[in-house]
Design a protein around this motif. Structure first.
Motif, PDB file in Angstrom:
ATOM      1  N   UNK A   1       0.808  -1.217   0.000  1.00 13.60           N
ATOM      2  CA  UNK A   1       0.000   0.000   0.000  1.00 13.60           C
ATOM      3  C   UNK A   1       0.839   1.263   0.000  1.00 13.60           C
ATOM      4  N   UNK A   2       1.882   1.278   0.839  1.00 13.17           N
ATOM      5  CA  UNK A   2       2.727   2.474   0.937  1.00 13.17           C
ATOM      6  C   UNK A   2       3.459   2.735  -0.375  1.00 13.17           C
ATOM      7  N   UNK A   3       4.017   1.684  -0.967  1.00 18.05           N
ATOM      8  CA  UNK A   3       4.762   1.861  -2.223  1.00 18.05           C
ATOM      9  C   UNK A   3       3.844   2.224  -3.376  1.00 18.05           C
ATOM     10  N   UNK A   4       2.640   1.665  -3.385  1.00 16.24           N
ATOM     11  CA  UNK A   4       1.684   2.022  -4.433  1.00 16.24           C
ATOM     12  C   UNK A   4       1.296   3.495  -4.325  1.00 16.24           C
ATOM     13  N   UNK A   5       1.047   3.957  -3.102  1.00 18.34           N
ATOM     14  CA  UNK A   5       0.679   5.358  -2.909  1.00 18.34           C
ATOM     15  C   UNK A   5       1.843   6.284  -3.232  1.00 18.34           C
ATOM     16  N   UNK A   6       3.073   5.839  -2.961  1.00 20.05           N
ATOM     17  CA  UNK A   6       4.240   6.660  -3.308  1.00 20.05           C
ATOM     18  C   UNK A   6       4.302   6.875  -4.813  1.00 20.05           C
TER      19      UNK A   6
ATOM     20  N   UNK B   1       1.747   6.741  -6.879  1.00 21.82           N
ATOM     21  CA  UNK B   1       0.631   7.628  -7.238  1.00 21.82           C
ATOM     22  C   UNK B   1       1.003   9.084  -6.974  1.00 21.82           C
ATOM     23  N   UNK B   2       1.587   9.364  -5.808  1.00 23.13           N
ATOM     24  CA  UNK B   2       1.996  10.732  -5.474  1.00 23.13           C
ATOM     25  C   UNK B   2       3.055  11.224  -6.456  1.00 23.13           C
ATOM     26  N   UNK B   3       3.984  10.337  -6.840  1.00 19.38           N
ATOM     27  CA  UNK B   3       4.990  10.712  -7.834  1.00 19.38           C
ATOM     28  C   UNK B   3       4.328  11.150  -9.139  1.00 19.38           C
ATOM     29  N   UNK B   4       3.254  10.452  -9.497  1.00 18.56           N
ATOM     30  CA  UNK B   4       2.604  10.717 -10.785  1.00 18.56           C
ATOM     31  C   UNK B   4       1.792  12.002 -10.781  1.00 18.56           C
ATOM     32  N   UNK B   5       1.173  12.335  -9.655  1.00 21.92           N
ATOM     33  CA  UNK B   5       0.259  13.482  -9.639  1.00 21.92           C
ATOM     34  C   UNK B   5       0.729  14.634  -8.756  1.00 21.92           C
ATOM     35  N   UNK B   6       1.723  14.379  -7.910  1.00 27.61           N
ATOM     36  CA  UNK B   6       2.124  15.400  -6.948  1.00 27.61           C
ATOM     37  C   UNK B   6       3.288  16.258  -7.373  1.00 27.61           C
ATOM     38  N   UNK B   7       4.062  15.768  -8.330  1.00 23.39           N
ATOM     39  CA  UNK B   7       5.222  16.528  -8.774  1.00 23.39           C
ATOM     40  C   UNK B   7       6.200  16.789  -7.647  1.00 23.39           C
ATOM     41  N   UNK B   8       6.894  17.925  -7.728  1.00 21.65           N
ATOM     42  CA  UNK B   8       7.885  18.280  -6.709  1.00 21.65           C
ATOM     43  C   UNK B   8       7.241  18.551  -5.358  1.00 21.65           C
ATOM     44  N   UNK B   9       5.986  19.006  -5.368  1.00 19.65           N
ATOM     45  CA  UNK B   9       5.299  19.284  -4.108  1.00 19.65           C
ATOM     46  C   UNK B   9       5.096  18.014  -3.283  1.00 19.65           C
ATOM     47  N   UNK B  10       4.956  16.898  -3.978  1.00 21.87           N
ATOM     48  CA  UNK B  10       4.725  15.646  -3.266  1.00 21.87           C
ATOM     49  C   UNK B  10       5.985  14.851  -3.013  1.00 21.87           C
ATOM     50  N   UNK B  11       7.153  15.423  -3.317  1.00 18.07           N
ATOM     51  CA  UNK B  11       8.411  14.677  -3.219  1.00 18.07           C
ATOM     52  C   UNK B  11       8.664  14.153  -1.807  1.00 18.07           C
ATOM     53  N   UNK B  12       8.461  15.000  -0.807  1.00 20.95           N
ATOM     54  CA  UNK B  12       8.728  14.588   0.566  1.00 20.95           C
ATOM     55  C   UNK B  12       7.731  13.540   1.041  1.00 20.95           C
ATOM     56  N   UNK B  13       6.477  13.711   0.644  1.00 19.26           N
ATOM     57  CA  UNK B  13       5.454  12.720   1.020  1.00 19.26           C
ATOM     58  C   UNK B  13       5.769  11.365   0.425  1.00 19.26           C
ATOM     59  N   UNK B  14       6.101  11.319  -0.862  1.00 18.32           N
ATOM     60  CA  UNK B  14       6.399  10.040  -1.510  1.00 18.32           C
ATOM     61  C   UNK B  14       7.636   9.392  -0.897  1.00 18.32           C
ATOM     62  N   UNK B  15       8.633  10.217  -0.520  1.00 17.51           N
ATOM     63  CA  UNK B  15       9.825   9.646   0.129  1.00 17.51           C
ATOM     64  C   UNK B  15       9.449   9.004   1.464  1.00 17.51           C
ATOM     65  N   UNK B  16       8.602   9.669   2.228  1.00 11.88           N
ATOM     66  CA  UNK B  16       8.169   9.109   3.506  1.00 11.88           C
ATOM     67  C   UNK B  16       7.355   7.829   3.312  1.00 11.88           C
ATOM     68  N   UNK B  17       6.532   7.794   2.282  1.00 12.58           N
ATOM     69  CA  UNK B  17       5.756   6.581   1.995  1.00 12.58           C
ATOM     70  C   UNK B  17       6.679   5.414   1.633  1.00 12.58           C
TER      71      UNK B  17
END
Length: 280
Positions: free
Chosen positions: A57-62, A64-80
């Motif tokens: 689940x965590x890796x799948x969401x990471x 997804x965030x990479x695909x739609x979050x861009x640079x803004x989601x970088x920290x979130x995806x790293x934490x996931x």
């Protein structure tokens, strides 16, 4: 895909490696508390499938965030990605404990499942390091590839459970009779010696303990082993001869894994020198 899996099931060349690794895991998980904790007997079913949801689940969401979050989601995806890596550790240990009690085709597929999962996890570790160093794009690619490897491993895990029946309760589909069924003469029961009988086609194990006769289903819930060929322990349990699962004679509870599901208990009636049983 099924052709590939059948090929893996026939790879006997994997047996020396899988046998050595399984023996090592068995030694590490031999203590009762360790085996029970990893097998999931306290939970009522295997623990491994539930724990795998965390890293997947965590890796799948990471991704997804990479695909739609861009640079803004970088920290979130790293934490996931980090959460998934941490979650992969207990998932791997529970899986290894379950796998070490398998054999033949199941153990071969399980080994490839473990290797593929390990590759996916290492890719996620590399992704986390790349992200930590500010290389978000590289990390995203590594995560996506790692998730693909994890998905392939999950397919193999599904095959083991849904096709090969690994981890499935082997008494689940027994149509046990609810009416009293005569199964044996009381004189045929020897103190401390399990006896296998059948009640409407369902195998039952009878054990005499003094004036009492106790009965459990004779098929081990873990892998279908013959409990009547097992060993009775000093604390009123029966130990399966195949993988060492122990069940209490009085209530069928799991005393030691790898079994995670209690053994079905039967009621016993003694009358006119005959033994009758019915489902509890």
């Amino acid at each position: 895909m099924q052709t590939v899996i059948r090929d893996i099931e026939g790879w006997s060349s994997l047996d020396p490696l899988s046998g050595k690794l399984a023996g090592w895991v068995e030694k590490v998980t031999a203590p009762r508390l360790v085996k029970n904790a990893l097998s999931g007997g306290w939970l009522g079913h295997q623990l491994h499938p539930a724990l795998t949801d965390v890293p997947i689940g965590a890796w799948a969401m990471a991704t997804v965030v990479d695909a739609i979050g861009g640079e803004k989601g970088a920290e979130v995806s790293r934490q996931l990605v980090g959460v998934g890596i941490l979650g992969a550790v207990p998932a791997a240990w529970t899986g290894a404990s379950d796998w070490s009690s398998s054999y033949g085709p199941e153990q071969r597929v399980g080994l490839v499942h473990a290797i593929t999962n390990s590759a996916g996890t290492l890719l996620q570790v590399a992704s986390w390091v790349a992200r930590r160093r500010g290389r978000h794009g590289t990390g995203a690619v590594l995560s996506a590839v790692g998730l693909g490897a994890t998905g392939a491993a999950a397919y193999l895990g599904g095959h083991l459970t849904l096709v090969r029946g690994v981890g499935v309760n082997h008494t689940a589909f027994q149509e046990a009779p609810g009416d009293w069924t005569d199964v044996a003469a009381e004189v045929d029961l020897v103190e401390g010696t399990p006896k296998r009988v059948e009640a409407a086609g369902v195998p039952v194990m009878l054990v005499r303990r003094g004036p009492r006769v106790l009965a459990l289903s004779a098929v081990c819930t873990h892998a279908g082993g013959p409990l009547d060929e097992g060993t009775l322990t000093d604390d009123d349990c029966v130990e399966c001869p195949w993988h060492g699962s122990q069940f209490r004679l009085t209530d069928g509870a799991v005393e030691r894994g790898p079994a995670s599901v209690p053994e079905p208990v039967w009621e016993v009636r003694l009358a006119d020198g005959r033994v009758s049983v019915r489902t509890r």
